[in-house]
Motif scaffolding. Sequence first.
Motif, PDB file in Angstrom:
ATOM      1  N   ALA A  28       0.049   2.335   5.007  1.00 19.17           N
ATOM      2  CA  ALA A  28       1.078   1.873   4.768  1.00 19.17           C
ATOM      3  C   ALA A  28       1.623   1.983   5.549  1.00 19.17           C
ATOM      4  O   ALA A  28       1.401   2.478   6.698  1.00 19.17           O
ATOM      5  N   PRO A  80       0.971  -1.098  -0.269  1.00 19.35           N
ATOM      6  CA  PRO A  80       0.115   0.120   0.642  1.00 19.35           C
ATOM      7  C   PRO A  80       1.280   1.158   0.158  1.00 19.35           C
ATOM      8  O   PRO A  80       2.214   1.127   0.570  1.00 19.35           O
ATOM      9  N   ARG A  81       0.335   2.305  -1.065  1.00 22.36           N
ATOM     10  CA  ARG A  81       1.286   3.686  -1.251  1.00 22.36           C
ATOM     11  C   ARG A  81       0.877   4.673  -0.220  1.00 22.36           C
ATOM     12  O   ARG A  81       1.567   5.392   0.104  1.00 22.36           O
ATOM     13  N   GLY A  82      -0.058   4.431   0.028  1.00 18.36           N
ATOM     14  CA  GLY A  82      -0.595   5.288   1.748  1.00 18.36           C
ATOM     15  C   GLY A  82      -1.552   6.174   0.577  1.00 18.36           C
ATOM     16  O   GLY A  82      -1.887   6.375  -0.366  1.00 18.36           O
ATOM     17  N   ALA A 111       1.018   6.499   6.085  1.00 20.38           N
ATOM     18  CA  ALA A 111      -0.179   5.430   6.728  1.00 20.38           C
ATOM     19  C   ALA A 111      -1.650   7.003   7.480  1.00 20.38           C
ATOM     20  O   ALA A 111      -1.643   8.093   7.703  1.00 20.38           O
ATOM     21  N   ARG A 115       4.981   6.638   4.926  1.00 18.70           N
ATOM     22  CA  ARG A 115       4.362   6.606   4.031  1.00 18.70           C
ATOM     23  C   ARG A 115       3.043   7.312   3.515  1.00 18.70           C
ATOM     24  O   ARG A 115       2.416   6.756   2.754  1.00 18.70           O
ATOM     25  N   GLN A 132      -5.572   0.986   0.889  1.00 19.38           N
ATOM     26  CA  GLN A 132      -4.317   1.824   0.733  1.00 19.38           C
ATOM     27  C   GLN A 132      -3.710   2.984   1.538  1.00 19.38           C
ATOM     28  O   GLN A 132      -2.402   3.159   2.048  1.00 19.38           O
ATOM     29  N   ALA A 180       0.103  -4.939   3.836  1.00 22.97           N
ATOM     30  CA  ALA A 180       0.032  -3.574   4.776  1.00 22.97           C
ATOM     31  C   ALA A 180       0.271  -3.161   6.454  1.00 22.97           C
ATOM     32  O   ALA A 180       0.366  -4.272   7.369  1.00 22.97           O
TER      33      ALA A 180
END
Lengths: 403, 220, 362
Positions: B38, A39-41, B44, B42, B35, B128
């Motif tokens: 992270a 996951p890229r954030g 999160a 990055r 997504q 994740a």
Amino acid sequence: MGNRVRRVRTLELAMAPLRVWIAVAVGGCALIALAYLPPRGAAPRGPRFATYSPEPTAARRRAQAVAKEWRETDASLRLLEDRQHVKWDSSRVGPAIIFRGPTLPPTAVRTVEAVADSMWRALGLGETKVRAALVIALERAPGSAPGPIPDQNGVAFLTPDSTDRTTCMAFLPANHFWTAVLLGHPPRHFEPDWLARWFQSGLGPCAYYAAYGTPSRSVRSWLAARNWDVALYLGTHGIAGERFLSVNLLGDPRYSWYWDGIYSLSPSTVACLAGRLDGCRSAVLYGADDDARIAVPEIVRLEQGWWRKQHLLPGERFLGDVARDVGRDRFQSFWTSSLPVDTALAAALRQPVGEWTKQWERRFIQPIRLGAAAPLGATLLALLLAAVAVSAVALAASRRQVR
Amino acid sequence: MVMYKALLYTQWKWARLIILLGTLAGFSLPLLSLQGAARADRGALQAQDLLRAVQSWGTLYPLLAAALGLLVAIATWTADHRGRHVHALTLPLPRWRYVLLRFAAGMTLLAVPIAAVSVGALLAAFTATIPSGLQAYPLALSLRFALAVLVAYAVFFAISAGTARTAGIILGVIAALVVVQVVASIANLQLDLVGTSQVVLLQGLGPLAVFTGRWMLVDV
Amino acid sequence: MFRRFGLLLILGVLACPLLGQDTLINRLRIRSDSLLRTWQQAVAIANLADSLERERATIGRDTIAVGALRIITNASPLPVRQAAALAWPAIDSLYGSAAADLAERPYFIRAVDPDSNARRAVLHVGLEVPWDLDLRSTTTLLLTTVPIAPPDRALATWLTGVLRPSIHPREDVGGVYLEFVTAPSQAARGCFMGDIASCIDALGLGDTNHQLERWYPSAPERRAVVTGSFADFFDHGGSAPALRECVAGRDASCTALLRSLPADVLPKPLSDAARVSLVRDALRLGGQDAYRRLLRDPEAAIADRLAEAAGVSVDSLVAGWRNAALAARPAPVELPWWAIGVALGWVTVFAGCGLSSSRWRL
């Protein structure tokens, strides 16, 4: 031989487009995985509305922070001063009442004392070893005294300590509404028992000190670590009457803000709401492992919106309910036990802490569902529906005729 | 088995685009929903924001399941309807068995997007960085998705298999329900047919309750 | 000697905690005084910082003046001037001479990039508005954020808020008509039927004793209020049995439940919008200085203040307001001319679809 070759060839021809489709699917999934794994954030969502309110300047924020610190210090100072000068009236059983702010007429004082006495008796209290005093700060006009405007929500308690082992002080600010009531101008439709409820909720830990004396070091350390959130209310009802349990503030599960409220709590609190034993145990025993240093003087402050930071819902009545369920003697032995809190509490409850708490939680809220699993009953019914649907089609097809 | 393979092959030809798109959608949904999980350096999301995002994305799983069930069911029967079922009735096997084979072939095809959701959920959960106190539920989510696809496919399979008259009857019943509800509301009668149907079908232990509720890949 | 020493020792041991407490109190007192001084300095600095921030908000900005409106804003495509030109007549007609004070209370508007990801400085003064807002929305923004001084507590409580110019005057008055005919209250119904005393009651302008009985005199009304507005609220704990009795038709339970509510929570028969529309009527009747007269005596009863502002008796004011509401009765069925065209258009489209269907091709 020729037939076999032809069959293989036919199969190959049939499989050729299949392979292409499989390749497209696998390739597509691989591309998606490359794009999104790991996951890229993501950025949190901004506010939905286009206009934004101004924020205070850094200097203003600092002034507000200093004001907050002053309020706390001032409240502590006043509580300590009041403790030195509290006058005990031997003709009364209830807590001593100290008023700050405008002077009340003698009749109003007598009424307030009578209400406080009857509230005290309703809690099952009489002459107690630890005595309680309620300091009620009436609303004052802005600018009438130096310093920042007092916080009308800043309830605070000064527990007994080595300098005074028999006095517990509760500081109860009266807002505009309660000031009017105390000054003898209650609004229309004012119910007499509202005042008693307000006093009862204002006693907080002092009610426990009065009822059960000074807790053992382990219990006190546990309660101090969690800011006494499980011992705020000794009465039989909620913090402000039966309708106002902190758990009711979550609202209606049909709306999204219900889950926003749920997820603002700590994971163990949420797990306990879902009826998980380990979650309930952790929620109750939060702070029990820490050997929290108990400050002298120990001043417990309830911040505005304290119910949003509870480790157990509705924690404010937890120990009150424990006391009622196990009886006075067993609760007293827990309260003064030198054993670790989990052992002492389990002994008083005569069952594991998580088990009892799970059942207690069910009195207030149906267990919430977490994760993705569907309820078992719904799953079985869904399978039944699918079987019935397919059977119906099979049955109808058996009777179909060509016209 | 030969007959099953033949039916599977024909159904594959009719439904392959649906299956392909469903597979890609099913695979990407869990990945997209996590997504925010992270590493902290990055971007999160905090636990609460992450759960909110997972909850929002979770509404798409039952929609995808229902869409897949509907489209594959329609594709399954379209050719038979067009040929007025003559081909099916001339096959050397009992008709009920033909129906079951058709259903099984459709479910076999739908296993592909179900597998894609499972793989996507597992990959997303393993890669994740999930905040402490939360945990992933990839298997529960995959099972629930499979169940929802099965139910949707079975229901729409039954509806699609029927004649135009059957479809008319079903639509007529729904319309009658709505009309009775409207009339009851106008007449101020305490009759809540739509609400009751909703409760009976979609909530608690209702047969369609698998579609409602929260589809949380990550939760407490 | 030893006995005396022992006594002193015991007294010393006993006094130790008290001395400790005194030391602590002294320490807290010193800290409190020090914090108070720090706070006074911090407040002075914060006031200065706020004033500098306001100054800074004006640097490099345009000041748009329309009437007494002053809008300090940065250069952007936001149609501020046009919006101000549209908003000013409405503001002027409401506040009259008091609107002149707005020249001293400017709007601070910072037009920003509508892209929510774009970086922007922290806003300390005024409003932040995306520059792609259209004229209508910008005008609405100006009308709903008029920087007029807030009214006194009594008026604000009665109005439940601040008085602002109306954005849809016709619809607002039409809404009052709907309340007349739909509110489950005999006071509102009486007002609709022409009883001015009922209007005054329904607006909370008369005697406020026994308000429950005045607003909702009959048992069905009280039951409607409980079940309509407070069913969820009372459906917990000790009030749940009373709620069930109330729903079953026991008026004493409904009355007890409603009495347990704080007075200001009891639903008003006519909403805040009705009260606001009455004040607007009073200001319109009273002319240029009406708003100033309305605010002149915060201690007076609201009815007297309204009469003073309007320059007529409260009965006349309420009667005129009621007539205006009746005249603004919304049209029951509206059929704009274009709707007929749209309907015919859709009929043609569907007929075309039907006729071109393959089923017609043999």
